[in-house]
Design an enzyme around this catalytic site. Structure first.
Site, PDB file in Angstrom:
ATOM      1  N   GLU A 149       0.820  -1.205   0.000  1.00 53.83           N
ATOM      2  CA  GLU A 149       0.000   0.000   0.000  1.00 53.83           C
ATOM      3  C   GLU A 149       0.860   1.264   0.000  1.00 53.83           C
ATOM      4  OE1 GLU A 149      -3.113   0.149  -0.569  1.00 53.83           O
ATOM      5  OE2 GLU A 149      -3.346  -2.024  -0.554  1.00 53.83           O
ATOM      6  N   HIS A 208       1.918   2.222  -3.480  1.00 52.26           N
ATOM      7  CA  HIS A 208       0.900   2.957  -4.232  1.00 52.26           C
ATOM      8  C   HIS A 208       0.958   4.444  -3.898  1.00 52.26           C
ATOM      9  CE1 HIS A 208      -0.962  -0.487  -5.999  1.00 52.26           C
ATOM     10  NE2 HIS A 208      -1.482  -0.968  -4.877  1.00 52.26           N
TER      11      HIS A 208
END
Length: 238
Positions: free
Chosen positions: A26, A29
């Site tokens: 995550e 990203h």
């Protein structure tokens, strides 16, 4: 398993390997989006390596917990992990090139996982010399952590490449499609998680021969594991 002390180390290293894989996926990203012009994740406090900021109650806690405990009670070993985190927010329109940028942001997560799997495989080499510093039990735990890190990152990276919105693979496909097809394709995102759960949980119950997860674990994952081991100088996988 009746002896808690027997599988507690396995539980700890499995949780640690999974949390690192999900958190860095995550974070990748968010950092990719920031580099491409979108600071949404930074403003919302999601540009972080703190696992607690990425926790999804079902995908990060409940489902992995059931898998972990079930495997440990049944066999004392963790052979498969599956889960997800709370998605990092990305404002596509804030990216300098929205279509290309979204593809790169989506690809950053799986790319991070594949890089982490390779790094864990590389660490096997220095681990061979840790025997002079660690007890046999501690050395075994270190090897299990590296092995589970490789598996957790490969499973997470490959799973997210499925071409189903809102998974990363779905967003990559949307960026490759003509705009006239990309827009209706991305409308599947509202049903994406239901489609994934149907394929992973319900379909195998309806038709035992139609089990995409079992097929992937038996065909795709071994090939990916073999490639990572070759690239890290560890020979071939099982």
């Amino acid at each position: 398993m009746s002896d808690l002390g027997t599988w507690l180390p396995e539980l700890v290293v499995a949780v640690l390997a999974s949390v690192l894989a999900i958190t860095l996926h995550e974070a990748a990203h968010g950092y990719a989006a920031l580099a491409l012009g979108d600071d949404t994740a930074k403003r919302m406090g999601r540009l972080s390596l703190n696992p607690l900021r990425h926790v999804d109650p079902v995908g990060t806690l409940l489902l992995p917990g059931i898998l972990l405990v079930g495997q440990l009670l049944a066999t004392g070993r963790v052979q498969f992990m599956f889960g997800w985190a709370k998605p990092v927010p990305v404002d596509v329109l804030a990216l300098r090139n929205p279509r290309q940028g979204m593809m790169l942001v989506a690809a950053a997560g799986p790319a991070m996982n594949f890089a982490l799997a390779w790094l864990a495989a590389l660490l096997v080499h220095p681990a061979e010399n840790w025997g002079m510093l660690l007890s046999p039990d501690s050395l075994e735990i270190a090897y299990r952590f590296l092995a589970l890190s490789i598996l957790a990152n490969l499973v997470l990276g490959l799973f997210n490449l499925l071409p189903i919105p809102p998974l990363d693979g779905g967003r990559i496909v949307a960026g490759l499609l003509p705009r006239s097809l990309a827009l209706p394709y991305m409308r599947l995102e509202r049903w994406g998680i239901l489609l994934v759960l149907f394929a992973v949980v319900i379909l195998p119950q309806l038709s035992p021969g139609a089990d995409p997860v079992r097929w992937a674990l038996g065909h795709v994952l071994p090939s990916a594991l073999d490639l990572v081991l070759r690239l890290s100088g560890n020979g071939t996988g099982p």
